[in-house]
Design an enzyme around this catalytic site. Structure first.
Site: not given
Ligand code: PPE
Length: 313
Positions: A158
């Site tokens: 990330k």
């Molecule tokens: N893919 C991406 C590209 C992504 O950024 C997230 C989280 C996910 C999948 C889901 O991952 P998880 O949160 O571990 O279930 N995206 C974060 C960023 C939001 C933002 O706009 O900043 C979030 O959901 O917190």
């Protein structure tokens, strides 16, 4: 965004306004930071942070991939700092944003000698894709942008740099009148949204792309896989062709910010009945029952935040 009082920086709490960096910090030019997004939910016994260890582990993994060596703070120390952060800011629920960045002091692409700064901030963050999204679903498109090609940027990390791609996906979708875009991977298989993993249901089976389709290993994705097992819902990690989106019975996004958000159309083609489907609803109910502390935390997902001062009204 409503500011909170304190932000944690390298082991100390500083005021919100003082969490500043120099414009020539390495991260500004080169996107050299890794970060997390974690939700803390309100429960009857106080705030509880959802899957704190898993999020911090992913941040340290992201840092390792990007060669950001950090030995000052261990995972347990960062977890303690996150709990303390919510406590000192006296919030009932919030979104926590840990960031590790390459700071000020070295010019040029190789930032390995720039100091690493760690911050933990939090604020109140409501529904990600609109107030009604969780109940009614969102209208999305397949993005004209592809997700990260293997061996270009590390999809498992990330890293802030990866979000240049996410920004292009999200801005294009919003300008074209959609709430979000789903990107395909470089080979044309369904990958993920700009900030969410995606699940597709047909004939009672739920599918989600495996990690090899350029997806972030989402913590919510993992939680939904666990809940499917627990609820006896058939689920598979399998490559998904684009057109499977158009003939799905149900589609939903998962993410910390988006939680479990139903999709009601893709490229203006209605998904199923055009509203939240039964499997999506079942998973939402199971998820929110746990995070809001209404049922036993049977997977050990919650870290309670002890009360200190009276919670702000
Ligand atoms: N893919 C991406 C590209 C992504 O950024 C997230 C989280 C996910 C999948 C889901 O991952 P998880 O949160 O571990 O279930 N995206 C974060 C960023 C939001 C933002 O706009 O900043 C979030 O959901 O917190």
């Amino acid at each position: 965004m409503t500011p909170t009082e304190k932000i944690w920086h390298n082991g100390e709490f500083i005021n919100w306004e003082d969490a500043r960096i120099h414009v020539l910090s390495h991260v500004v030019s080169y996107g050299s930071s890794v970060f997390e997004g974690i939700r803390c939910y309100e429960t009857a016994s106080g705030p509880a942070i959802f899957r704190l260890r898993e999020h911090l582990r992913r941040m340290l993994d992201s840092a390792k991939i990007y060669r950001m060596e950090e030995s000052r703070f261990t995972l347990p120390a960062l977890a303690e700092a996150a709990v303390e952060l919510v406590r000192v800011n006296r919030l009932r629920s919030c979104y926590i944003r840990p960031i590790m960045l390459r700071g000020y002091g070295q010019i040029g692409v190789d930032g390995s000698r720039a100091p690493i700064e760690i911050y933990l901030a939090c604020w109140e963050w409501g529904k990600y894709l609109g107030e009604e999204a969780l109940a009614k679903g969102v209208d999305i498109c397949v993005s004209s942008w592809s997700r990260l090609a293997p061996n270009t940027l590390p999809a498992l990390a990330k890293g802030a740099g990866n979000y240049a791609n996410s920004q292009l996906i999200r801005m294009e979708a919003n300008i074209d009148g959609y709430e979000e875009g789903i990107a395909l991977d470089p080979f044309g298989y369904v990958s993920e949204g700009s900030g969410e993993n995606v699940f597709v249901a047909r004939d009672g089976v739920i599918y989600t792309p495996p990690l090899s389709n350029s997806v972030l290993p989402g913590i919510t994705r993992d939680s939904v896989l666990t809940l499917c097992g627990d609820l006896g819902i058939a689920v598979q990690q399998a490559p998904i062709p684009r057109e499977a989106l158009y003939i799905a019975d149900e589609i939903f996004f998962t993410g910390t910010a988006a939680e479990i958000t139903p999709v009601r159309s893709v490229d203006r083609i209605t998904v199923g009945q055009g509203r939240r489907g039964p499997l999506t609803q079942k998973l939402q109910e199971a998820f929110f029952a746990i995070v809001n502390g209404r049922v036993e935390d049977r997977f050990g997902w919650l870290t309670p935040v002890p009360a200190q001062e009276p919670v702000r009204a």
